[in-house]
Every structure is written in C-alpha cells, then in structure tokens.
Design an enzyme around this catalytic site. Sequence first.
Site, PDB file in Angstrom:
ATOM      1  N   GLU A  56     -47.698  53.419 105.308  1.00  0.00           N
ATOM      2  CA  GLU A  56     -46.871  52.584 106.188  1.00  0.00           C
ATOM      3  C   GLU A  56     -45.739  53.385 106.820  1.00  0.00           C
ATOM      4  O   GLU A  56     -45.208  54.321 106.198  1.00  0.00           O
ATOM      5  CB  GLU A  56     -46.242  51.444 105.370  1.00  0.00           C
ATOM      6  CG  GLU A  56     -47.272  50.516 104.771  1.00  0.00           C
ATOM      7  CD  GLU A  56     -46.714  49.637 103.664  1.00  0.00           C
ATOM      8  OE1 GLU A  56     -47.204  48.505 103.544  1.00  0.00           O
ATOM      9  OE2 GLU A  56     -45.823  50.073 102.913  1.00  0.00           O
ATOM     10  N   LYS A  69     -39.137  55.475 107.505  1.00  0.00           N
ATOM     11  CA  LYS A  69     -39.693  55.927 106.220  1.00  0.00           C
ATOM     12  C   LYS A  69     -41.211  55.949 106.332  1.00  0.00           C
ATOM     13  O   LYS A  69     -41.801  55.037 106.921  1.00  0.00           O
ATOM     14  CB  LYS A  69     -39.264  54.995 105.080  1.00  0.00           C
ATOM     15  CG  LYS A  69     -39.935  55.335 103.741  1.00  0.00           C
ATOM     16  CD  LYS A  69     -39.235  54.696 102.553  1.00  0.00           C
ATOM     17  CE  LYS A  69     -39.761  53.348 102.194  1.00  0.00           C
ATOM     18  NZ  LYS A  69     -39.239  52.880 100.887  1.00  0.00           N
ATOM     19  N   ARG A 112     -33.396  52.393  95.642  1.00  0.00           N
ATOM     20  CA  ARG A 112     -33.003  51.344  96.596  1.00  0.00           C
ATOM     21  C   ARG A 112     -33.691  50.017  96.286  1.00  0.00           C
ATOM     22  O   ARG A 112     -33.140  48.935  96.527  1.00  0.00           O
ATOM     23  CB  ARG A 112     -33.205  51.798  98.036  1.00  0.00           C
ATOM     24  CG  ARG A 112     -34.651  51.808  98.575  1.00  0.00           C
ATOM     25  CD  ARG A 112     -35.046  50.426  99.099  1.00  0.00           C
ATOM     26  NE  ARG A 112     -36.073  50.449 100.110  1.00  0.00           N
ATOM     27  CZ  ARG A 112     -37.267  49.875 100.000  1.00  0.00           C
ATOM     28  NH1 ARG A 112     -37.629  49.264  98.857  1.00  0.00           N
ATOM     29  NH2 ARG A 112     -38.114  49.898 101.002  1.00  0.00           N
ATOM     30  N   THR A 205     -45.894  45.331  88.980  1.00  0.00           N
ATOM     31  CA  THR A 205     -47.210  45.877  88.658  1.00  0.00           C
ATOM     32  C   THR A 205     -47.860  46.394  89.944  1.00  0.00           C
ATOM     33  O   THR A 205     -47.440  46.047  91.048  1.00  0.00           O
ATOM     34  CB  THR A 205     -48.120  44.793  88.048  1.00  0.00           C
ATOM     35  OG1 THR A 205     -48.375  43.782  89.032  1.00  0.00           O
ATOM     36  CG2 THR A 205     -47.472  44.150  86.830  1.00  0.00           C
ATOM     37  N   ASP A 231     -46.764  43.534  97.666  1.00  0.00           N
ATOM     38  CA  ASP A 231     -46.061  43.977  98.874  1.00  0.00           C
ATOM     39  C   ASP A 231     -47.022  44.413  99.969  1.00  0.00           C
ATOM     40  O   ASP A 231     -46.695  45.247 100.797  1.00  0.00           O
ATOM     41  CB  ASP A 231     -45.079  45.122  98.527  1.00  0.00           C
ATOM     42  CG  ASP A 231     -45.768  46.312  97.900  1.00  0.00           C
ATOM     43  OD1 ASP A 231     -46.988  46.245  97.663  1.00  0.00           O
ATOM     44  OD2 ASP A 231     -45.099  47.324  97.652  1.00  0.00           O
ATOM     45  N   SER A 298     -39.879  40.144  97.079  1.00  0.00           N
ATOM     46  CA  SER A 298     -39.524  41.468  97.610  1.00  0.00           C
ATOM     47  C   SER A 298     -40.749  42.222  98.117  1.00  0.00           C
ATOM     48  O   SER A 298     -41.788  42.268  97.443  1.00  0.00           O
ATOM     49  CB  SER A 298     -38.851  42.259  96.474  1.00  0.00           C
ATOM     50  OG  SER A 298     -38.920  43.627  96.705  1.00  0.00           O
TER      51      SER A 298
HETATM   52  N1  LIG Z   1     -40.940  45.583  96.948  1.00  0.00           N
HETATM   53  C1  LIG Z   1     -40.583  46.822  97.078  1.00  0.00           C
HETATM   54  O1  LIG Z   1     -39.606  47.131  97.762  1.00  0.00           O
HETATM   55  C2  LIG Z   1     -41.357  47.882  96.356  1.00  0.00           C
HETATM   56  C3  LIG Z   1     -40.840  49.185  96.264  1.00  0.00           C
HETATM   57  C4  LIG Z   1     -41.558  50.126  95.532  1.00  0.00           C
HETATM   58  C5  LIG Z   1     -42.767  49.776  94.938  1.00  0.00           C
HETATM   59  N2  LIG Z   1     -43.246  48.511  95.072  1.00  0.00           N
HETATM   60  C6  LIG Z   1     -44.511  48.105  94.445  1.00  0.00           C
HETATM   61  O2  LIG Z   1     -44.245  47.965  93.059  1.00  0.00           O
HETATM   62  C7  LIG Z   1     -45.459  48.164  92.330  1.00  0.00           C
HETATM   63  C8  LIG Z   1     -45.211  49.105  91.180  1.00  0.00           C
HETATM   64  O3  LIG Z   1     -44.907  50.389  91.663  1.00  0.00           O
HETATM   65  P1  LIG Z   1     -44.854  51.631  90.671  1.00  0.00           P
HETATM   66  O4  LIG Z   1     -44.450  52.792  91.493  1.00  0.00           O
HETATM   67  O5  LIG Z   1     -44.032  51.289  89.467  1.00  0.00           O
HETATM   68  O6  LIG Z   1     -46.394  51.704  90.261  1.00  0.00           O
HETATM   69  P2  LIG Z   1     -47.046  52.382  88.958  1.00  0.00           P
HETATM   70  O7  LIG Z   1     -48.491  52.520  89.267  1.00  0.00           O
HETATM   71  O8  LIG Z   1     -46.277  53.584  88.564  1.00  0.00           O
HETATM   72  O9  LIG Z   1     -46.815  51.280  87.824  1.00  0.00           O
HETATM   73  C9  LIG Z   1     -47.464  50.054  87.807  1.00  0.00           C
HETATM   74  C10 LIG Z   1     -47.596  49.605  86.360  1.00  0.00           C
HETATM   75  O10 LIG Z   1     -48.134  48.274  86.366  1.00  0.00           O
HETATM   76  C11 LIG Z   1     -48.979  48.174  85.235  1.00  0.00           C
HETATM   77  N3  LIG Z   1     -49.867  47.016  85.415  1.00  0.00           N
HETATM   78  C12 LIG Z   1     -50.898  46.884  86.295  1.00  0.00           C
HETATM   79  N4  LIG Z   1     -51.460  45.663  86.144  1.00  0.00           N
HETATM   80  C13 LIG Z   1     -50.748  45.020  85.192  1.00  0.00           C
HETATM   81  C14 LIG Z   1     -50.834  43.723  84.621  1.00  0.00           C
HETATM   82  N5  LIG Z   1     -51.772  42.865  84.994  1.00  0.00           N
HETATM   83  N6  LIG Z   1     -49.927  43.388  83.669  1.00  0.00           N
HETATM   84  C15 LIG Z   1     -48.980  44.269  83.264  1.00  0.00           C
HETATM   85  N7  LIG Z   1     -48.850  45.514  83.763  1.00  0.00           N
HETATM   86  C16 LIG Z   1     -49.727  45.872  84.730  1.00  0.00           C
HETATM   87  C17 LIG Z   1     -49.702  49.510  85.202  1.00  0.00           C
HETATM   88  O11 LIG Z   1     -50.285  49.760  83.938  1.00  0.00           O
HETATM   89  C18 LIG Z   1     -48.545  50.466  85.538  1.00  0.00           C
HETATM   90  O12 LIG Z   1     -47.898  50.946  84.388  1.00  0.00           O
HETATM   91  C19 LIG Z   1     -46.476  48.680  93.345  1.00  0.00           C
HETATM   92  O13 LIG Z   1     -47.323  47.619  93.700  1.00  0.00           O
HETATM   93  C20 LIG Z   1     -45.627  49.112  94.535  1.00  0.00           C
HETATM   94  O14 LIG Z   1     -46.336  49.012  95.741  1.00  0.00           O
HETATM   95  C21 LIG Z   1     -42.572  47.561  95.773  1.00  0.00           C
END
Ligand SMILES: NC(=O)c1ccc[n+]([C@@H]2O[C@H](COP(=O)([O-])OP(=O)(O)OC[C@H]3O[C@@H](n4cnc5c(N)ncnc54)[C@H](O)[C@@H]3O)[C@@H](O)[C@H]2O)c1
Length: 358
Positions: A56, A69, A112, A205, A231, A298
């Site tokens: 993105e 970004k 952030r 997750t 997201d 979010s």
């Molecule tokens: N809203 C925002 O601004 C924003 C910003 C950054 C990341 N994100 C999103 O946040 C999410 C997490 O990012 P990350 O970098 O920590 O990813 P990551 O892959 O490092 O961690 C995700 C974790 O979720 C766990 N998981 C998956 N399915 C699960 C379930 N059903 N129950 C419990 N745990 C589960 C995995 O085992 C893993 O440890 C991603 O989807 C990412 O796109 C959103």
Amino acid sequence: MVAYIGVSDIRRLVHAIGPATFIEQLAAEIEADYRRWGAFQKSARLASHSQVGVIELMPTSDGELYSFKYVNGHPKNTAAGLLTVTAFGMLADVATGYPLLLSELTVTTALRTAAMSALAAQRLARPDSRVMALIGCGAQSEFQVIGFSHLVGIDELRFFDVDPLAMAKLEGNIRAVPELSRVRLIRAQSTMAACHGADIVTTVTADKRNAVILTPRMIAPGMHINAVGGDCPGKTELHPDILRMANARVVVEYEPQSRIEGEIQQMPADFPVVEFADVARGRVPGRVHPEDVTIFDSVGFALEDYSALRFLHRLVQDEGHGRQIDLVPRIADPRDLYGGVIGGGRPWLRVAGKGAIR
Ligand SMILES: NC(=O)c1ccc[n+]([C@@H]2O[C@H](COP(=O)([O-])OP(=O)(O)OC[C@H]3O[C@@H](n4cnc5c(N)ncnc54)[C@H](O)[C@@H]3O)[C@@H](O)[C@H]2O)c1
C-alpha cells in the site's frame, strides 16, 4: 542532502527517549494533527493486492509538508522468517517538492499504531480501565502494551496467541522493560479466557481472511475494543454482531478508507460510525455511557505516519548529527543535470558560453 533514519537510528532515538515517552510524545503529535483534520488532503490508501498480501501507498499533505508511506501486509511471512509488516516513508517540503527525510517506518509503524490505539482508548475506554486482554502476540504487541500501560493506565495484561512461542516472546520482552514492572502478566488459555473480566480488548492478529477472533459472547457491557489487525478488504477480526450490538459505538480514522478496509466493511454502507477527528476536536463525545461497548476500528491512516515522520525529522534536526543521503543532486546549474552529475569532469560537455558547447 536528505536526512535519513535507518533501523539503527530509530533504535538509538527510542533508547534515548525511552519507548514509553516516545509513544507518549508521538501520541501528542498525532492528536494535534487530528485536531486540525481540515488542513489535510485525505484519500483512502492505494492498495495492490495479491493472493498472499498487500502493498500500500499512503500519502497526505497539510499544504506545508507532504508525506507518504510504503507498507506491506503479508501474514504468511513469519513462517519464512520475515516480518508481516514492513514500511518506509518520506517527508517532503511542499514549497519546493524536495524530500526532507527518508525513514524506516517498520518500527515507527508499531510505535505510531500503539500511540494511536492509546489515544483512542483515552477517549473511548472507561476511565477506570485497568485490565487489558491482548489477542495476538506478534510484532506489534509489545508496543501496544507499552502504550496502554503508560497512557491508559493498564496494569494487568491477559494475553493469548495461537502460537505459544509468540506468548513466551511477549512475556520475556515485557518483563525486560523497567517501566512495565507493575504490569501483571497473565497467560490465557484462549481468547475467551483472556477477555473474561477485561476492560479493554486489543486484537492484533494477522490472517488474510475474515477471521472471527472476537464473538459477541466475549464482550461485556462497558468494554472498549481496540481492533487493530483487521485492516484490509477481506481481513477482519470481529464477528459483525459485535458491531450490531445495541450499545456499540464505532470510531474509525478516515471513514472512506475504513468502509473498504475496516471491520465495518462487513456492514451496510450507511452503518453509523464516528471519525476520530470529531472526537479529538470535541465535536462528538467519545464514550457516552459506562455500559457502552466502544470499538476503535483501527486500520491506520496516512495522517499518523505524517505526524511520525515530522516528529522524527525534528528529532534528528535537534540532534544536529543525523545521517544524510544524496537522494537529490546538488548542482551549481539546476538546468545542467546531465553535466552536473553524469558528465561532470568531462570538458567537452561543459557549457562554454550562451548556447555554445565546445
Ligand atoms: N491498524 C493499524 O494501524 C495496523 C498497524 C500495523 C499492523 N496492523 C495489522 O496488525 C496485525 C498484526 O501485525 P503484526 O505485525 O503484529 O503481525 P505478526 O504476524 O507479527 O503477529 C500476528 C500474531 O497473531 C497471531 N495470531 C494469528 N491468528 C490468531 C488467532 N486466531 N488468535 C490469536 N492469535 C493469532 C499469530 O500467531 C502472530 O503471533 C496485522 O494484521 C497487521 O496488518 C495494523
């Protein structure tokens, strides 16, 4: 020259300020920018989807500074030893179009996002919230815990991940942060167990599908849900009945983007939501009633990265010894790009007089 912040630089900056204070200062920058919401050019981010993830671009400008970004989301990456989310970005001067800063944003996105989540919770969660359930213990998770402990007053964390190694990692990292020594850590056996008795539930997750991490029976009156992981189109975490609950109030960042990417993609186009900017500016109340179920849906908005990039740029400028890169040519005659960069030092290409080439 253009300022440059790499991974080693962000590490140094966060160490110098302290992660909790860094998130607090960044939250103040983000809040100030949401308060001048009208000043920003806004658009839903430009997404390039594949079977396994998304890439993105997130631009915005307030007329003085421009930022973008680049960010990806590839939930299967961790199985191959790679991050799910990586990012970098740029801040530029609108007056000249010149880049001012090129920065890593992988770590900064986690900082952030935690700042933004905590900001939203300050207005939406019950003021007496002390217990948080954290579902998902991946890359973003520790940052969320630091933000909620420092800015919201969380002192008990019930955490769950389908991967026990991720839970052990989180526990080890949190125990090593002195500021978090007062946070009671409880390993939960399931999402349901983690949510039981929690004031706030953070879901973070990663799974590229409409997952159902939270169901209505996990939700108690008065809870605040900080739904971070859903997201992207086709990527959600909440059962839609949670959004439909009679006492639910849903807050989003930028409505046109959240309609495509947020939990509310599961709802009709006229499903009522509130934009965070209206809450930040006091136009709409955050939590109205102690029994309300508040949901911060979010997805991450470009303004938050703009705030982060401007904050980082100021930090390296104040330091006075930030790294610089030659991203843009510096040449004596701006119309002589060829001679100034490629042909430099070759006398037969130098301009001898008006219009004449020797
Ligand atoms: N809203 C925002 O601004 C924003 C910003 C950054 C990341 N994100 C999103 O946040 C999410 C997490 O990012 P990350 O970098 O920590 O990813 P990551 O892959 O490092 O961690 C995700 C974790 O979720 C766990 N998981 C998956 N399915 C699960 C379930 N059903 N129950 C419990 N745990 C589960 C995995 O085992 C893993 O440890 C991603 O989807 C990412 O796109 C959103």
